[in-house]
Design an enzyme around this catalytic site. Structure first.
Site, PDB file in Angstrom:
ATOM      1  N   GLY A 204       0.798  -1.229   0.000  1.00  0.00           N
ATOM      2  CA  GLY A 204       0.000   0.000   0.000  1.00  0.00           C
ATOM      3  C   GLY A 204       0.828   1.275   0.000  1.00  0.00           C
ATOM      4  O   GLY A 204       0.579   2.190  -0.786  1.00  0.00           O
ATOM      5  N   CYS A 329      16.231   0.933   3.440  1.00  0.00           N
ATOM      6  CA  CYS A 329      16.587  -0.176   4.324  1.00  0.00           C
ATOM      7  C   CYS A 329      18.094  -0.309   4.514  1.00  0.00           C
ATOM      8  O   CYS A 329      18.540  -0.951   5.441  1.00  0.00           O
ATOM      9  CB  CYS A 329      16.028  -1.481   3.772  1.00  0.00           C
TER      10      CYS A 329
HETATM   11  N1  PLP Z   1       9.981  -5.127  -2.199  1.00  0.00           N
HETATM   12  C1  PLP Z   1      10.461  -3.985  -2.694  1.00  0.00           C
HETATM   13  C2  PLP Z   1      11.003  -3.970  -4.083  1.00  0.00           C
HETATM   14  C3  PLP Z   1      10.441  -2.826  -1.920  1.00  0.00           C
HETATM   15  O1  PLP Z   1      10.924  -1.698  -2.428  1.00  0.00           O
HETATM   16  C4  PLP Z   1       9.926  -2.891  -0.611  1.00  0.00           C
HETATM   17  C5  PLP Z   1       9.956  -1.707   0.259  1.00  0.00           C
HETATM   18  O2  PLP Z   1      10.816  -0.852   0.136  1.00  0.00           O
HETATM   19  C6  PLP Z   1       9.415  -4.112  -0.143  1.00  0.00           C
HETATM   20  C7  PLP Z   1       9.464  -5.221  -0.962  1.00  0.00           C
HETATM   21  C8  PLP Z   1       8.831  -4.251   1.213  1.00  0.00           C
HETATM   22  O3  PLP Z   1       7.556  -3.671   1.278  1.00  0.00           O
HETATM   23  P1  PLP Z   1       6.936  -3.257   2.688  1.00  0.00           P
HETATM   24  O4  PLP Z   1       7.665  -2.022   3.126  1.00  0.00           O
HETATM   25  O5  PLP Z   1       5.493  -3.002   2.412  1.00  0.00           O
HETATM   26  O6  PLP Z   1       7.140  -4.403   3.588  1.00  0.00           O
END
Ligand code: PLP
Length: 395
Positions: A204, A329
């Site tokens: 979302g 991250c």
């Molecule tokens: N996959 C990708 C490519 C993303 O960029 C991210 C978030 O930065 C995620 C997965 C993880 O999503 P969420 O933050 O909703 O857990």
């Protein structure tokens, strides 16, 4: 350098997005008077249930799925985990995962955990532009115990993987295909109706809905092993009382995205291209990372040789501009991101890479400001960089 108009210029939309006003408006009743539990049979419950059903239709429509193929989750990470861990749960140590070296930790780390638990995991590399060569995947042993898990769009560079070719390959060899489409959905057309795949993860907060809600597309007939056991919500595929307001918000965000996709794409791409062009032309040592064409329309990843990305971010922040170095991250670590390393970007460039990610709320004036201020920021930092030689400086 002055902070422009006292407003933040937010160019970090791959980290998270502003919740759309239409989304907030749609959510509010479910944080107020419509507080019923959708599983209750009385009218408080019933009136809420139908809005979850509607949201399921809206999410399904954006990606060309049937509503029954949508499972609501708490985030993209959970969606990825259900698909990947479920495969291991069904096939035990016969499971084989084929993935890439540039996946988001939501996929990368779960695959690594599976490997520690005895599963075969192949990480396929990318070229200098961040692209995947499907022939390298084809050369691997692939069978019905294999899951291909590849991201659709890279969060750091925006580079797109050839999902169509991967879907064809999975079909030929009888493997499962899961795609982490967290960065793709809402930014480019995604149609699972025309691409045979088993699982697709979306989130979302990357498409102007709130944080804490996501969805997993599960093709009709594809197996699904829940991560959690509990009640009957989501047909037992993801138990736990629904996050109603956020699910409603996700539905509306998907509807808005579907309506606006083409127009937004054009406008966002034009702004991104101008930003990139100007940075490359006017900032010393600037180089683009990622393929120029095969990428999302909203992402520009540019390195400014010999300068620390973090230092650029701090000076940008001083003038009210939010961008990112690597993915959110990886911030906090001084090592270049695994994506830059996998692309074999030289250390002095990888370390200085900045990701600008735009959205429908980005304006031409935002881009004007960044384009105006960046050359001064770069000059200032090159002036104190121990890596820039006197000769370089006087060029
Ligand atoms: N996959 C990708 C490519 C993303 O960029 C991210 C978030 O930065 C995620 C997965 C993880 O999503 P969420 O933050 O909703 O857990």
């Amino acid at each position: 350098m002055k902070e422009s108009k006292n407003r933040m210029i937010y160019l970090d939309n791959n980290a998270t997005t502003q919740v759309a006003p239409e989304v907030i408006e749609a959510m509010l009743p479910f944080l107020g008077e419509r507080y019923g539990n959708p599983s209750s049979i009385h009218r408080f419950g019933g009136m809420v249930r139908k809005h979850i059903d509607r949201a399921r239709e809206q999410v399904a429509a954006l990606i060309g799925a049937a509503p029954s193929e949508i499972v609501f989750t708490s985030c993209g990470t959970e969606s990825d985990n259900i698909a990947i861990q479920g495969m291991r749960a069904r096939h035990g140590n016969q499971t084989r995962f084929v993935t890439s070296t540039v996946e988001h930790p939501a996929v990368r780390n779960v695959c690594r955990r599976m490997k520690e638990r005895g599963v075969e995991v192949h990480e396929v590399g990318v070229d200098g532009d961040g692209r995947l060569d499907v022939e390298q995947v084809r050369a691997l042993p692939l069978d019905e115990h294999t899951m291909l898990t590849f991201m659709w769009a890279n969060n750091e560079t925006g580079v797109l993987f050839p999902i169509e070719q991967l879907a064809a390959l999975a079909g030929e060899r009888g493997c499962s295909l899961h795609t982490d489409a967290v960065q793709a959905v809402g930014k480019i057309p995604v149609d699972v109706g025309s691409l045979p795949m088993d699982y697709l993860a979306l989130s979302g907060h990357k498409l102007h809905a709130p944080k804490g809600v996501g969805a997993l597309y599960v093709r009709t007939g594809a197996a699904l092993e829940p991560l959690m056991y509990g009640g009957h919500q989501e047909d037992g595929r993801r138990p736990g009382t629904e996050n109603v307001a956020s699910i409603v918000g996700l539905g509306v965000a998907c509807e808005v995205a579907q309506r606006a996709l083409d127009e937004e794409n054009r406008h966002v791409r034009a702004m991104r291209d101008r930003l990139e062009r100007e940075l490359l032309a006017h900032c010393a040592g600037a180089k683009r990372n990622g393929h120029p064409a095969e990428r999302l329309p909203n992402t520009a990843n540019v390195s400014f040789e010999f300068i620390e990305g973090e230092a650029i971010l701090l000076l940008l922040d001083e003038i009210g501009v939010a961008a990112s170095s690597g993915s959110a991250c990886t911030t906090g670590s001084l090592e270049p991101s695994h994506v830059m390393r996998a692309m074999d970007i030289p250390y002095t460039l990888a370390h200085s890479s900045i990701r600008f990610s735009l959205s429908r709320y980005t304006t031409d004036e935002d881009i004007d400001t960044v384009v105006r201020e960046m050359p001064t920021i770069i000059e200032r930092l090159r002036g104190i960089s121990p890596y820039v030689t006197q000769t370089e400086r006087s060029k």
